[in-house]
Design an enzyme around this catalytic site. Structure first.
Site, short mmCIF file in Angstrom:
data_model
loop_
_atom_site.label_atom_id
_atom_site.label_comp_id
_atom_site.label_asym_id
_atom_site.label_seq_id
_atom_site.Cartn_x
_atom_site.Cartn_y
_atom_site.Cartn_z
N ASN A 11 0.85 -1.19 0.00
CA ASN A 11 0.00 0.00 0.00
C ASN A 11 0.90 1.24 0.00
O ASN A 11 1.39 1.67 1.03
CB ASN A 11 -0.89 -0.03 1.25
N LYS A 13 0.17 4.23 -0.35
CA LYS A 13 -0.49 5.44 0.17
C LYS A 13 -0.10 6.62 -0.73
O LYS A 13 -0.06 6.46 -1.94
CB LYS A 13 -0.12 5.68 1.64
N HIS A 100 -9.93 1.08 4.60
CA HIS A 100 -8.69 1.43 5.33
C HIS A 100 -9.01 2.50 6.37
O HIS A 100 -9.77 3.44 6.10
CB HIS A 100 -7.62 1.92 4.36
N GLU A 172 -5.92 -5.03 10.79
CA GLU A 172 -4.94 -3.95 10.92
C GLU A 172 -5.31 -3.08 12.11
O GLU A 172 -6.16 -2.19 11.99
CB GLU A 172 -4.91 -3.12 9.63
N SER A 221 2.84 -1.58 10.44
CA SER A 221 4.30 -1.51 10.70
C SER A 221 5.06 -2.77 10.34
O SER A 221 6.05 -3.12 10.98
CB SER A 221 4.57 -1.16 12.17
N GLY A 242 2.70 -0.88 4.37
CA GLY A 242 2.62 0.53 3.96
C GLY A 242 4.00 1.10 3.74
O GLY A 242 4.62 0.89 2.69
P1 PGA Z 1 2.37 0.74 7.65
O1 PGA Z 1 0.97 0.90 6.89
O2 PGA Z 1 2.97 -0.55 7.17
O3 PGA Z 1 3.16 1.94 7.26
O4 PGA Z 1 2.05 0.68 9.10
C1 PGA Z 1 0.11 -0.17 6.72
C2 PGA Z 1 -1.20 0.34 6.20
O5 PGA Z 1 -1.78 1.21 6.83
O6 PGA Z 1 -1.67 -0.09 5.15
#
Ligand code: PGA
Length: 260
Positions: A11, A13, A100, A172, A221, A242
Protein backbone atom coordinates in the site's frame (compact mmCIF):
# COMPACT_ATOMS: atom_id res chain seq x y z
CA UNK A 1 -5.31 -23.62 2.22
CA UNK A 2 -2.08 -24.19 0.32
CA UNK A 3 0.81 -22.12 1.60
CA UNK A 4 1.13 -21.06 -2.00
CA UNK A 5 -1.51 -18.41 -1.64
CA UNK A 6 0.35 -15.95 0.57
CA UNK A 7 -0.10 -12.28 -0.23
CA UNK A 8 2.06 -9.21 0.26
CA UNK A 9 -0.09 -6.16 -0.40
CA UNK A 10 2.02 -3.05 -0.99
CA UNK A 11 0.00 0.00 0.00
CA UNK A 12 2.00 2.97 -1.31
CA UNK A 13 -0.49 5.44 0.17
CA UNK A 14 0.80 8.90 -0.96
CA UNK A 15 4.36 8.22 0.17
CA UNK A 16 5.81 8.44 -3.35
CA UNK A 17 4.27 11.60 -4.62
CA UNK A 18 5.70 12.43 -8.01
CA UNK A 19 6.61 10.61 -11.23
CA UNK A 20 10.34 10.94 -10.56
CA UNK A 21 10.00 9.22 -7.17
CA UNK A 22 8.01 6.40 -8.75
CA UNK A 23 10.64 6.00 -11.48
CA UNK A 24 13.37 5.82 -8.84
CA UNK A 25 11.34 3.17 -6.95
CA UNK A 26 10.94 1.19 -10.20
CA UNK A 27 14.64 1.33 -10.92
CA UNK A 28 15.54 -0.01 -7.47
CA UNK A 29 12.72 -2.56 -7.52
CA UNK A 30 13.97 -3.98 -10.78
CA UNK A 31 17.42 -4.47 -9.20
CA UNK A 32 15.94 -5.89 -6.01
CA UNK A 33 13.96 -8.58 -7.80
CA UNK A 34 16.70 -9.55 -10.23
CA UNK A 35 17.43 -13.27 -9.96
CA UNK A 36 14.92 -13.65 -7.13
CA UNK A 37 12.57 -16.63 -7.21
CA UNK A 38 9.27 -16.07 -5.50
CA UNK A 39 7.00 -18.93 -6.39
CA UNK A 40 4.27 -19.21 -3.78
CA UNK A 41 3.62 -15.61 -2.82
CA UNK A 42 2.00 -12.79 -4.73
CA UNK A 43 3.08 -9.18 -4.37
CA UNK A 44 0.13 -6.90 -5.05
CA UNK A 45 1.28 -3.38 -5.86
CA UNK A 46 -1.27 -0.70 -4.94
CA UNK A 47 0.17 2.62 -6.12
CA UNK A 48 -1.72 5.87 -6.60
CA UNK A 49 -3.69 5.10 -9.77
CA UNK A 50 -2.11 7.89 -11.76
CA UNK A 51 1.15 5.92 -11.69
CA UNK A 52 -0.35 2.52 -12.38
CA UNK A 53 0.48 2.34 -16.08
CA UNK A 54 4.08 3.29 -15.42
CA UNK A 55 4.40 0.56 -12.82
CA UNK A 56 2.49 -2.07 -14.77
CA UNK A 57 4.51 -1.70 -17.94
CA UNK A 58 7.70 -2.55 -16.01
CA UNK A 59 6.25 -5.38 -13.94
CA UNK A 60 4.75 -8.01 -16.15
CA UNK A 61 6.27 -10.61 -13.88
CA UNK A 62 4.43 -13.73 -12.66
CA UNK A 63 4.47 -12.96 -8.95
CA UNK A 64 3.28 -9.36 -9.26
CA UNK A 65 -0.34 -8.21 -9.47
CA UNK A 66 -2.03 -4.87 -9.06
CA UNK A 67 -4.54 -3.27 -6.75
CA UNK A 68 -6.14 0.07 -6.00
CA UNK A 69 -6.26 1.88 -2.66
CA UNK A 70 -10.02 2.39 -3.02
CA UNK A 71 -12.84 1.89 -5.50
CA UNK A 72 -16.33 3.34 -5.76
CA UNK A 73 -19.68 1.62 -5.19
CA UNK A 74 -21.11 2.45 -8.63
CA UNK A 75 -19.62 1.40 -11.94
CA UNK A 76 -20.55 4.37 -14.09
CA UNK A 77 -22.47 7.63 -14.10
CA UNK A 78 -22.30 11.13 -12.66
CA UNK A 79 -19.74 10.60 -9.89
CA UNK A 80 -17.05 13.25 -10.11
CA UNK A 81 -13.62 12.07 -9.04
CA UNK A 82 -14.60 8.44 -8.47
CA UNK A 83 -12.88 5.38 -9.94
CA UNK A 84 -15.12 2.39 -10.44
CA UNK A 85 -14.46 -1.33 -10.12
CA UNK A 86 -15.31 -1.87 -13.77
CA UNK A 87 -12.67 0.69 -14.85
CA UNK A 88 -10.08 -0.95 -12.63
CA UNK A 89 -10.91 -4.47 -13.68
CA UNK A 90 -10.71 -3.49 -17.35
CA UNK A 91 -7.12 -2.35 -16.66
CA UNK A 92 -6.09 -5.64 -14.98
CA UNK A 93 -6.40 -4.26 -11.48
CA UNK A 94 -7.77 -7.25 -9.62
CA UNK A 95 -7.59 -6.13 -5.98
CA UNK A 96 -8.92 -3.14 -4.10
CA UNK A 97 -8.07 -2.10 -0.54
CA UNK A 98 -11.37 -1.11 1.08
CA UNK A 99 -12.21 0.25 4.50
CA UNK A 100 -8.69 1.43 5.33
CA UNK A 101 -8.72 3.33 8.64
CA UNK A 102 -7.10 6.36 7.00
CA UNK A 103 -10.14 6.69 4.70
CA UNK A 104 -12.56 5.96 7.51
CA UNK A 105 -10.98 8.72 9.60
CA UNK A 106 -10.14 11.44 7.08
CA UNK A 107 -13.01 10.92 4.60
CA UNK A 108 -15.70 9.67 6.94
CA UNK A 109 -16.16 6.31 5.22
CA UNK A 110 -18.71 4.22 7.06
CA UNK A 111 -19.19 0.46 7.23
CA UNK A 112 -22.31 0.96 5.08
CA UNK A 113 -20.30 2.66 2.31
CA UNK A 114 -17.61 0.01 2.55
CA UNK A 115 -20.22 -2.75 2.22
CA UNK A 116 -21.48 -1.16 -1.02
CA UNK A 117 -17.92 -0.84 -2.34
CA UNK A 118 -17.22 -4.49 -1.54
CA UNK A 119 -20.39 -5.56 -3.32
CA UNK A 120 -19.52 -3.51 -6.43
CA UNK A 121 -15.94 -4.80 -6.54
CA UNK A 122 -17.02 -8.43 -6.22
CA UNK A 123 -19.68 -7.79 -8.85
CA UNK A 124 -17.05 -7.24 -11.54
CA UNK A 125 -14.82 -10.07 -10.34
CA UNK A 126 -12.33 -8.08 -8.26
CA UNK A 127 -11.00 -9.18 -4.86
CA UNK A 128 -11.67 -6.62 -2.12
CA UNK A 129 -9.11 -6.42 0.69
CA UNK A 130 -11.24 -5.42 3.67
CA UNK A 131 -9.39 -3.68 6.52
CA UNK A 132 -10.73 -4.09 10.04
CA UNK A 133 -9.19 -3.26 13.41
CA UNK A 134 -9.49 -1.31 16.62
CA UNK A 135 -7.97 2.09 17.38
CA UNK A 136 -5.82 2.96 20.40
CA UNK A 137 -8.73 4.10 22.52
CA UNK A 138 -10.80 1.02 21.72
CA UNK A 139 -7.79 -1.15 22.48
CA UNK A 140 -7.42 0.51 25.89
CA UNK A 141 -11.08 -0.19 26.60
CA UNK A 142 -10.66 -3.83 25.57
CA UNK A 143 -13.06 -3.45 22.65
CA UNK A 144 -11.14 -5.31 19.93
CA UNK A 145 -13.72 -8.07 19.72
CA UNK A 146 -16.76 -5.76 19.55
CA UNK A 147 -15.14 -3.46 16.99
CA UNK A 148 -13.85 -6.16 14.65
CA UNK A 149 -17.03 -8.24 14.79
CA UNK A 150 -19.20 -5.22 14.12
CA UNK A 151 -17.03 -4.13 11.16
CA UNK A 152 -17.10 -7.64 9.70
CA UNK A 153 -20.82 -7.99 10.21
CA UNK A 154 -21.68 -4.67 8.53
CA UNK A 155 -19.07 -4.64 5.76
CA UNK A 156 -19.69 -8.23 4.71
CA UNK A 157 -23.48 -8.02 4.93
CA UNK A 158 -23.99 -8.10 1.13
CA UNK A 159 -21.45 -10.90 0.55
CA UNK A 160 -22.96 -14.33 -0.07
CA UNK A 161 -21.45 -17.72 0.68
CA UNK A 162 -20.67 -18.14 -3.02
CA UNK A 163 -18.56 -14.95 -3.09
CA UNK A 164 -16.80 -14.74 0.27
CA UNK A 165 -13.71 -16.50 -1.09
CA UNK A 166 -13.05 -13.40 -3.20
CA UNK A 167 -12.59 -11.26 -0.09
CA UNK A 168 -9.25 -10.91 1.67
CA UNK A 169 -9.59 -9.77 5.27
CA UNK A 170 -6.84 -7.65 6.73
CA UNK A 171 -6.60 -7.32 10.50
CA UNK A 172 -4.94 -3.95 10.92
CA UNK A 173 -4.98 -2.48 14.42
CA UNK A 174 -5.09 1.27 13.80
CA UNK A 175 -2.71 1.92 16.71
CA UNK A 176 -0.05 -0.26 15.06
CA UNK A 177 0.11 1.61 11.74
CA UNK A 178 3.54 3.20 11.36
CA UNK A 179 2.09 6.65 10.60
CA UNK A 180 0.43 6.57 14.04
CA UNK A 181 3.83 6.16 15.78
CA UNK A 182 3.05 2.93 17.65
CA UNK A 183 4.77 2.47 20.99
CA UNK A 184 4.95 -1.27 20.33
CA UNK A 185 4.01 -3.99 17.84
CA UNK A 186 1.13 -6.35 18.51
CA UNK A 187 2.42 -9.65 19.86
CA UNK A 188 2.13 -12.91 17.93
CA UNK A 189 -0.57 -13.96 20.42
CA UNK A 190 -2.58 -10.79 19.90
CA UNK A 191 -2.50 -11.27 16.12
CA UNK A 192 -3.34 -14.94 16.48
CA UNK A 193 -6.29 -13.99 18.69
CA UNK A 194 -7.62 -11.58 16.07
CA UNK A 195 -7.19 -14.23 13.40
CA UNK A 196 -9.19 -16.74 15.43
CA UNK A 197 -11.92 -14.18 16.01
CA UNK A 198 -12.21 -13.47 12.27
CA UNK A 199 -12.10 -17.21 11.45
CA UNK A 200 -14.88 -17.92 13.95
CA UNK A 201 -17.03 -15.17 12.47
CA UNK A 202 -16.52 -16.58 8.97
CA UNK A 203 -17.23 -20.16 9.99
CA UNK A 204 -20.45 -19.15 11.76
CA UNK A 205 -21.65 -17.05 8.83
CA UNK A 206 -20.42 -19.05 5.85
CA UNK A 207 -19.54 -22.54 7.11
CA UNK A 208 -16.26 -24.32 7.66
CA UNK A 209 -15.54 -25.33 4.11
CA UNK A 210 -15.67 -22.04 2.32
CA UNK A 211 -14.18 -20.13 5.27
CA UNK A 212 -11.02 -22.18 5.10
CA UNK A 213 -10.36 -20.61 1.71
CA UNK A 214 -10.69 -16.96 2.84
CA UNK A 215 -7.31 -15.33 3.31
CA UNK A 216 -6.67 -13.38 6.49
CA UNK A 217 -3.66 -11.08 6.52
CA UNK A 218 -2.03 -8.68 9.00
CA UNK A 219 -1.22 -4.99 8.52
CA UNK A 220 0.56 -2.39 10.69
CA UNK A 221 4.30 -1.51 10.70
CA UNK A 222 5.30 -4.70 8.89
CA UNK A 223 8.97 -4.91 7.93
CA UNK A 224 11.55 -7.58 7.16
CA UNK A 225 12.53 -7.84 10.83
CA UNK A 226 9.09 -8.53 12.29
CA UNK A 227 7.61 -10.49 9.36
CA UNK A 228 8.13 -13.90 10.99
CA UNK A 229 6.34 -12.92 14.15
CA UNK A 230 3.42 -11.00 12.55
CA UNK A 231 2.79 -13.43 9.72
CA UNK A 232 4.35 -16.89 10.01
CA UNK A 233 4.20 -17.41 13.79
CA UNK A 234 0.68 -16.03 13.99
CA UNK A 235 -0.60 -18.17 11.13
CA UNK A 236 -1.53 -15.30 8.83
CA UNK A 237 -1.87 -15.72 5.07
CA UNK A 238 0.11 -12.61 4.25
CA UNK A 239 0.63 -8.96 5.09
CA UNK A 240 -0.37 -5.44 4.13
CA UNK A 241 2.74 -3.28 3.98
CA UNK A 242 2.62 0.53 3.96
CA UNK A 243 5.78 2.51 4.66
CA UNK A 244 8.18 -0.41 4.09
CA UNK A 245 6.76 -1.00 0.61
CA UNK A 246 8.38 2.24 -0.52
CA UNK A 247 11.73 0.49 0.00
CA UNK A 248 11.98 -2.11 -2.79
CA UNK A 249 14.62 -4.31 -1.13
CA UNK A 250 12.50 -4.46 2.03
CA UNK A 251 9.41 -5.40 0.03
CA UNK A 252 11.22 -8.23 -1.74
CA UNK A 253 12.75 -9.42 1.55
CA UNK A 254 9.32 -9.51 3.18
CA UNK A 255 7.91 -11.56 0.29
CA UNK A 256 10.88 -13.95 0.32
CA UNK A 257 10.55 -14.49 4.06
CA UNK A 258 7.00 -15.86 3.75
CA UNK A 259 7.45 -17.67 0.47
CA UNK A 260 7.71 -21.41 0.84
P1 PGA B 1 2.37 0.74 7.65
O1 PGA B 1 0.97 0.90 6.89
O2 PGA B 1 2.97 -0.55 7.17
O3 PGA B 1 3.16 1.94 7.26
O4 PGA B 1 2.05 0.68 9.10
C1 PGA B 1 0.11 -0.17 6.72
C2 PGA B 1 -1.20 0.34 6.20
O5 PGA B 1 -1.78 1.21 6.83
O6 PGA B 1 -1.67 -0.09 5.15
Amino acid sequence: MKKSDRLVVANFKMYLSCAAEIDRWLEIFSKAKKGIRISNTKIILCPPLLFLDRIMSKNKNGFIEFGSQDSFWENRGAHTGAISPIMLHSCQVNYSILGHSERRISLGETDGMIARKIQAAIGVGMCPILCVGENADQKKRDMLMDVVLSQLDKCLSPVSKGKIEKVVICYEPVWAISANSPSRMPTTNEIMGARLLIKKFLVEKYGQNVSSRVKIIYGGSVDSKNITSVCLDSGMDGVLVGKASTMPYELIKIAQSIDD
